[in-house]
Design a protein around this motif. Structure first.
Motif, short mmCIF file in Angstrom:
data_model
loop_
_atom_site.label_atom_id
_atom_site.label_comp_id
_atom_site.label_asym_id
_atom_site.label_seq_id
_atom_site.Cartn_x
_atom_site.Cartn_y
_atom_site.Cartn_z
N MET A 1 0.72 -1.07 0.02
CA MET A 1 0.09 -0.02 0.00
C MET A 1 0.78 1.16 -0.10
N VAL A 65 -1.73 5.06 -9.11
CA VAL A 65 -2.22 4.39 -8.16
C VAL A 65 -2.46 3.03 -8.47
N GLU A 66 -2.34 2.00 -7.48
CA GLU A 66 -2.49 0.55 -7.86
C GLU A 66 -3.46 -0.27 -6.66
N VAL A 67 -3.90 -1.16 -7.12
CA VAL A 67 -4.68 -1.87 -6.46
C VAL A 67 -4.62 -1.93 -4.87
N GLY A 68 -5.30 -1.36 -3.98
CA GLY A 68 -5.11 -1.39 -2.50
C GLY A 68 -4.47 0.06 -2.06
N ASP A 69 -4.01 0.87 -2.82
CA ASP A 69 -3.58 2.22 -2.40
C ASP A 69 -4.65 2.99 -1.80
N LEU A 70 -4.19 3.86 -1.29
CA LEU A 70 -5.00 4.85 -0.56
C LEU A 70 -4.86 6.16 -1.08
N VAL A 82 -10.32 6.25 -8.70
CA VAL A 82 -9.51 5.41 -7.54
C VAL A 82 -10.21 4.33 -7.38
N LYS A 85 -10.23 1.48 -10.06
CA LYS A 85 -8.90 1.08 -9.99
C LYS A 85 -8.76 0.07 -8.85
N GLN A 86 -9.73 -0.10 -7.97
CA GLN A 86 -9.63 -0.97 -6.78
C GLN A 86 -8.74 -0.44 -5.75
N GLY A 87 -8.68 1.02 -5.67
CA GLY A 87 -7.99 1.40 -4.75
C GLY A 87 -8.89 2.31 -3.62
N TYR A 147 -4.69 -2.91 6.76
CA TYR A 147 -3.85 -3.08 5.65
C TYR A 147 -2.50 -3.82 6.68
#
Length: 152
Positions: A1, A65-70, A82, A85-87, A147
């Motif tokens: 994350m 941004v990537e999956v799981g980022d906040l 966001v 994109k699964q963020g 997380y």
């Protein structure tokens, strides 16, 4: 994350909470803005300065941004991208945007834009209250704890 901050409009008090959280959790915090920013020296905090322009910072965040980022933002369209994109997207008042609530927020935003375009003064958002700061800090802590627990 990783934590991304739409920093141009993020209140200082919220940034201060984020700086402490990044240090405590050792999670990388990146401020994205179209101007130089001051922030405490830390290996967990950095910034990216983007050129001036409409949605340039938002576009940079969406690109990275990537999956799981906040992502910390009060910008509803950015939050929607966001979430798609699964963020995770959290606004400075402590509301976590999800697939189940983001469409309603977009509809309200679009309605308010229509009202403003027709000449109705809708005013701006009120300053962040003490209870909203607490809500933000609590929700941030909840997300970061979940997380950290997922890594065990």
């Amino acid at each position: 994350m990783k934590i991304w901050v739409d920093a141009d409009a993020c209140p200082t008090i919220i940034k201060d909470i984020l700086y402490r959280a990044a240090e405590r959790t050792e999670i990388l915090l990146t401020l994205v803005a179209n101007q130089p920013l001051r922030y405490p020296p830390s290996r967990w905090i950095k910034s990216i300065q983007v050129p001036s322009g409409f949605d340039v910072a938002d576009d940079e965040i969406v690109k990275r941004v990537e999956v799981g980022d906040l992502v910390i933002t009060s910008d509803i369209p950015l939050a929607a991208e966001v979430v798609e994109k699964q963020g995770l997207a959290l606004n400075p008042r402590g509301e976590l945007y999800t697939l189940s609530n983001i469409r309603a927020r977009l509809n309200i935003r679009d309605f308010m834009d229509t009202m403003r375009a027709s000449g109705i003064n809708t005013g701006g958002p009120p300053p962040i209250s003490q209870s909203e700061r607490k809500s933000f800090a609590d929700e941030l802590d909840k997300v970061l704890t979940q997380y950290k627990n997922s890594l065990k």
